[in-house]
Design a protein around this motif. Structure first.
Motif, PDB file in Angstrom:
ATOM      1  N   PHE A   1      44.018  50.033  36.032  1.00 16.78           N
ATOM      2  CA  PHE A   1      42.636  49.442  36.090  1.00 16.78           C
ATOM      3  C   PHE A   1      42.486  48.778  37.364  1.00 16.78           C
ATOM      4  O   PHE A   1      41.539  48.967  37.929  1.00 16.78           O
ATOM      5  N   ALA A   2      43.554  48.092  37.835  1.00 13.95           N
ATOM      6  CA  ALA A   2      43.162  47.620  39.293  1.00 13.95           C
ATOM      7  C   ALA A   2      42.991  48.563  40.254  1.00 13.95           C
ATOM      8  O   ALA A   2      42.266  48.080  41.167  1.00 13.95           O
ATOM      9  N   ALA A   3      43.551  49.723  40.220  1.00 10.96           N
ATOM     10  CA  ALA A   3      43.013  50.841  41.247  1.00 10.96           C
ATOM     11  C   ALA A   3      41.582  51.244  41.067  1.00 10.96           C
ATOM     12  O   ALA A   3      40.843  51.609  41.750  1.00 10.96           O
ATOM     13  N   LEU A   4      41.082  51.243  39.786  1.00 11.26           N
ATOM     14  CA  LEU A   4      39.548  51.435  39.423  1.00 11.26           C
ATOM     15  C   LEU A   4      38.976  50.536  40.064  1.00 11.26           C
ATOM     16  O   LEU A   4      37.739  50.723  40.723  1.00 11.26           O
ATOM     17  N   MET A   5      39.161  49.337  40.020  1.00  3.96           N
ATOM     18  CA  MET A   5      38.360  48.104  40.367  1.00  3.96           C
ATOM     19  C   MET A   5      38.249  48.141  41.970  1.00  3.96           C
ATOM     20  O   MET A   5      37.537  47.680  42.637  1.00  3.96           O
ATOM     21  N   GLY A   6      39.323  48.786  42.763  1.00  4.85           N
ATOM     22  CA  GLY A   6      39.415  48.732  44.212  1.00  4.85           C
ATOM     23  C   GLY A   6      38.674  50.014  44.620  1.00  4.85           C
ATOM     24  O   GLY A   6      38.399  50.148  46.029  1.00  4.85           O
ATOM     25  N   GLU A   7      38.350  51.067  43.889  1.00  2.00           N
ATOM     26  CA  GLU A   7      37.781  52.227  44.553  1.00  2.00           C
ATOM     27  C   GLU A   7      36.288  51.785  45.194  1.00  2.00           C
ATOM     28  O   GLU A   7      35.538  50.856  44.653  1.00  2.00           O
ATOM     29  N   PRO A   8      36.241  52.544  46.358  1.00  2.00           N
ATOM     30  CA  PRO A   8      37.049  53.589  47.014  1.00  2.00           C
ATOM     31  C   PRO A   8      38.115  53.225  47.912  1.00  2.00           C
ATOM     32  O   PRO A   8      38.440  53.932  48.551  1.00  2.00           O
ATOM     33  N   GLY A   9      38.335  52.046  47.692  1.00  2.49           N
ATOM     34  CA  GLY A   9      39.492  51.474  48.661  1.00  2.49           C
ATOM     35  C   GLY A   9      40.792  51.323  48.091  1.00  2.49           C
ATOM     36  O   GLY A   9      40.863  52.140  47.105  1.00  2.49           O
TER      37      GLY A   9
ATOM     38  N   TYR B   1      31.014  57.739  34.385  1.00  2.00           N
ATOM     39  CA  TYR B   1      31.972  56.910  35.286  1.00  2.00           C
ATOM     40  C   TYR B   1      32.401  55.520  34.525  1.00  2.00           C
ATOM     41  O   TYR B   1      31.592  54.739  33.868  1.00  2.00           O
ATOM     42  N   PRO B   2      33.746  55.201  34.841  1.00  2.00           N
ATOM     43  CA  PRO B   2      34.825  55.796  35.552  1.00  2.00           C
ATOM     44  C   PRO B   2      35.490  57.020  34.862  1.00  2.00           C
ATOM     45  O   PRO B   2      35.233  57.129  33.659  1.00  2.00           O
TER      46      PRO B   2
ATOM     47  N   TRP C   1      44.710  43.237  44.049  1.00  2.48           N
ATOM     48  CA  TRP C   1      45.759  42.463  43.611  1.00  2.48           C
ATOM     49  C   TRP C   1      45.148  41.459  42.627  1.00  2.48           C
ATOM     50  O   TRP C   1      44.343  40.413  42.837  1.00  2.48           O
ATOM     51  N   PRO C   2      45.552  41.674  41.248  1.00  4.72           N
ATOM     52  CA  PRO C   2      44.825  40.890  40.304  1.00  4.72           C
ATOM     53  C   PRO C   2      44.809  39.289  40.502  1.00  4.72           C
ATOM     54  O   PRO C   2      44.219  38.815  40.264  1.00  4.72           O
ATOM     55  N   LEU C   3      46.276  38.821  40.895  1.00  2.83           N
ATOM     56  CA  LEU C   3      46.350  37.570  40.956  1.00  2.83           C
ATOM     57  C   LEU C   3      45.468  36.804  42.299  1.00  2.83           C
ATOM     58  O   LEU C   3      44.932  35.955  42.342  1.00  2.83           O
ATOM     59  N   TRP C   4      45.680  37.897  43.248  1.00  4.29           N
ATOM     60  CA  TRP C   4      44.594  37.297  44.356  1.00  4.29           C
ATOM     61  C   TRP C   4      43.074  37.378  43.845  1.00  4.29           C
ATOM     62  O   TRP C   4      42.663  36.154  44.375  1.00  4.29           O
ATOM     63  N   GLU C   5      42.810  38.288  43.234  1.00  5.56           N
ATOM     64  CA  GLU C   5      41.404  38.151  42.860  1.00  5.56           C
ATOM     65  C   GLU C   5      41.116  37.032  41.847  1.00  5.56           C
ATOM     66  O   GLU C   5      39.835  36.394  41.843  1.00  5.56           O
ATOM     67  N   LEU C   6      42.132  36.585  41.272  1.00  2.00           N
ATOM     68  CA  LEU C   6      42.210  35.300  40.135  1.00  2.00           C
ATOM     69  C   LEU C   6      41.794  34.238  40.989  1.00  2.00           C
ATOM     70  O   LEU C   6      40.839  33.377  40.734  1.00  2.00           O
ATOM     71  N   LEU C   7      42.528  33.887  42.217  1.00  2.00           N
ATOM     72  CA  LEU C   7      42.186  32.894  43.178  1.00  2.00           C
ATOM     73  C   LEU C   7      41.031  32.895  43.763  1.00  2.00           C
ATOM     74  O   LEU C   7      40.254  31.985  43.906  1.00  2.00           O
ATOM     75  N   LYS C   8      40.744  34.135  44.052  1.00  2.00           N
ATOM     76  CA  LYS C   8      39.270  34.262  44.761  1.00  2.00           C
ATOM     77  C   LYS C   8      38.070  33.791  43.839  1.00  2.00           C
ATOM     78  O   LYS C   8      37.036  33.225  44.005  1.00  2.00           O
ATOM     79  N   ARG C   9      38.318  34.407  42.462  1.00  2.00           N
ATOM     80  CA  ARG C   9      37.472  33.945  41.546  1.00  2.00           C
ATOM     81  C   ARG C   9      37.333  32.290  41.372  1.00  2.00           C
ATOM     82  O   ARG C   9      36.092  31.901  40.948  1.00  2.00           O
TER      83      ARG C   9
ATOM     84  N   LEU D   1      45.212  41.873  35.036  1.00  2.27           N
ATOM     85  CA  LEU D   1      46.484  41.105  34.980  1.00  2.27           C
ATOM     86  C   LEU D   1      47.321  41.486  33.901  1.00  2.27           C
ATOM     87  O   LEU D   1      48.607  41.763  33.846  1.00  2.27           O
ATOM     88  N   PHE D   2      46.451  41.967  32.660  1.00  2.39           N
ATOM     89  CA  PHE D   2      47.276  42.346  31.425  1.00  2.39           C
ATOM     90  C   PHE D   2      47.836  43.423  31.874  1.00  2.39           C
ATOM     91  O   PHE D   2      48.909  43.923  31.271  1.00  2.39           O
ATOM     92  N   GLY D   3      47.432  44.483  32.644  1.00  2.65           N
ATOM     93  CA  GLY D   3      48.005  45.800  33.242  1.00  2.65           C
ATOM     94  C   GLY D   3      49.474  45.582  33.827  1.00  2.65           C
ATOM     95  O   GLY D   3      50.119  46.426  33.736  1.00  2.65           O
TER      96      GLY D   3
END
Length: 528
Positions: A376-384, A255-256, A388-396, A412-414
């Protein structure tokens, strides 16, 4: 092929972006107090200084019990893992039970040592496993918080084959989040340290494997590699690692999961402290496909043709190769020429300065049915849903994201297309043709594994593209063995990639044996 103005502009833009991200990250991160003043205790049990091959022989001959060996490694893991955070889950109790069964089997075996060696070549030897490989009863998350609690109910084929050969898994080891970064850190298990300097990274994604091997908490392990994930950790931690010719060792039950044409570029392979363990491990891990390789063929190094490349020619994306990396490769070449009476020819391929664009293009190609790789953003969200990379950046930035800065940066690069597919395909096809013609079935090539020795934690964010010194050989589909070449000025491991033609894995493994004798191989990080 000259580097274009567009490529230079892209390089400047992305280095600036990564610099800003790194600055933000460091503002919201606090280093561990006092970590730099600590170092690993030295190895004091002689069982920990033997190869897996030696240990298996001693166990079969009843010179030492499997229980003694397994307990020695359990003790060492318990001693060093508080420093390293390389092992994320152990199975010590089960391993001790299995080692007791091994000792009982040996006592009852009537066929003699030869029968056991043929049938169970790794009988009673402890094994560590990268957590991205399925190992029955163990976590199977690759550091993704949303997968916390996922436990494998099966074994990945190479793990099963090693177990069938008698190896006893002790633990699973840390990875980068989703195995797509060259520092092993995630929000599920935390950050893994380099055994030679706890402020430095162990590499990724097989960084936990590299770290526990380098720290003498394991003797053999298993890793996977789609852009350098075996070779970078092997380099940074001063151990041996082999990226097998693709298609030989099964990549199922990892995995993945892969998509697009990525299966063509990924390899599973052995990682170990001693070069003599590479070949027997590869024979086992390849299973029925071992016959594709000439692993039983004796190699006369004096009859091989040798080539060396000191750097990629000056890619604007990648850091220049440091003087100590260039110097150790030159020293190795001179030693090889003196010892074997051969001539090592320095060569260069202009296409190497486009290595990232070539790798990135081929990693993004659709499969035969035209289906593109999963973002890659889809893999990060699995199983949902995809993140959103920019939103995750703000959260980070406010400490609320479940994802690492590295994973967010990759997502983000993707969002950007940085490679011209047509140009990259032309460059790759020329490079493939030229390299294969150069190597044939009796050529060996030396190439730096990385521009620098192991960097400090989080610094890869500012050197986003430095992994391409290893990644280009995934795209070319060539076997590569990473070999240690002693320690550098800062006490960190030096090394070299040894490359051969497709299915010529036996050549690089033979060179690894020579380099271990010539340069001393793995060094105890606690003995500095």
């Amino acid at each position: 092929m000259a580097v274009s103005f567009l490529e230079r502009a892209q390089a400047w833009l992305f280095k600036a972006l990564m610099g800003v991200l790194l600055a933000f990250f460091q503002m919201f991160s606090s280093p561990k107090p006092g970590v730099s003043s600590k170092k690993l205790p030295p190895v004091d049990n002689p069982l920990l200084l033997m190869s897996a091959t030696q240990l298996a022989t001693k166990i079969r001959r009843k010179e030492v019990s499997s229980v003694e060996v397994v307990q020695a490694y359990i003790d060492r893991i318990q001693e060093v893992n508080p420093f390293l955070n390389a092992v994320v889950k152990d199975r010590f109790a089960a391993a001790l039970q299995e080692s007791a069964q091994v000792d009982k089997l040996i006592e009852e075996e009537s066929g003699g040592e030869e029968v056991l060696e043929d049938r169970l070549p790794l009988l009673g030897v402890p094994l560590s496993v990268k957590e991205s490989f399925a190992l029955q009863g163990m976590p199977f998350t690759t550091g993704v918080v949303s997968r916390q609690g996922v436990v494998s109910n099966t074994d990945a084929p190479p793990v099963a084959l090693l177990k069938r050969a008698g190896a006893i898994p002790l633990c699973v080891t840390n990875t980068s989040e989703l195995c797509m970064w060259w520092e092993s850190s995630n929000h599920l298990y935390g950050i893994t340290n380099n055994p030679y300097n706890l402020e430095r990274i162990p590499g990724g994604s097989s960084g936990g494997e590299g770290s526990i091997l380098g720290g003498a908490g394991a003797v053999i392990g298993i890793g996977s590699d789609i852009g350098g994930s075996i070779r970078i950790p092997s380099f940074f931690n001063g151990v041996f690692g082999h990226k097998t010719t693709p298609g030989v060792v099964s990549i199922e039950n990892q995995y993945p999961t892969l998509s697009g044409r990525q299966e063509e570029y990924v390899s599973a392979g052995p990682m170990c402290r001693y070069a003599e363990d590479l070949l027997p491990m590869l024979k086992i891990m390849a299973g029925p496909k071992a016959d594709m390789l000439s692993l039983n063929k004796k190699v006369d190094l004096k009859k091989l043709r040798f080539f060396t490349i000191p750097h990629d020619g000056g890619s604007p994306l990648v850091s220049p190769v440091s003087k100590e990396i260039i110097d150790i490769q030159r020293k190795m070449v001179k030693r090889l020429e003196a010892d074997l009476g051969v001539k090592v020819q320095e060569v260069q391929f202009p296409e190497l300065c486009h290595s990232f664009h070539i790798w990135n293009t081929y990693m993004s190609l659709p499969d035969k049915e035209g289906k593109p790789p999963v973002p890659f953003a889809a893999l990060m969200g699995e199983p949902g849903r995809p993140v959103w990379p920019l939103w995750e950046l703000l959260k980070r930035m406010v400490g609320k994201s479940e994802h690492t800065m590295a994973a967010i940066s990759v997502a983000l690069f993707g969002l950007f297309r940085v490679s011209n597919p047509v140009t990259s395909v032309i460059q790759k096809e020329k490079l493939q043709k030229d390299v294969e013609e150069l190597l044939g079935n009796d050529g060996v090539l030396f190439y730096p594994p990385h521009p620098r020795v192991a960097p400090k934690h989080h610094h890869p964010l500012f050197r986003f593209f430095d992994f391409t010194y290893t990644a280009i050989f995934n795209t070319l589909g060539l076997p590569v063995t990473q070999c240690p070449l002693g320690l550098g000025e800062e006490g960190l491991p030096l090394g070299v990639q040894v490359v051969a033609g497709k299915l010529q894995d036996h050549l690089t493994l033979a060179v690894a044996l020579y380099l271990e004798k010539a340069f001393g191989g793995w060094r105890d990080p606690g003995a500095k």
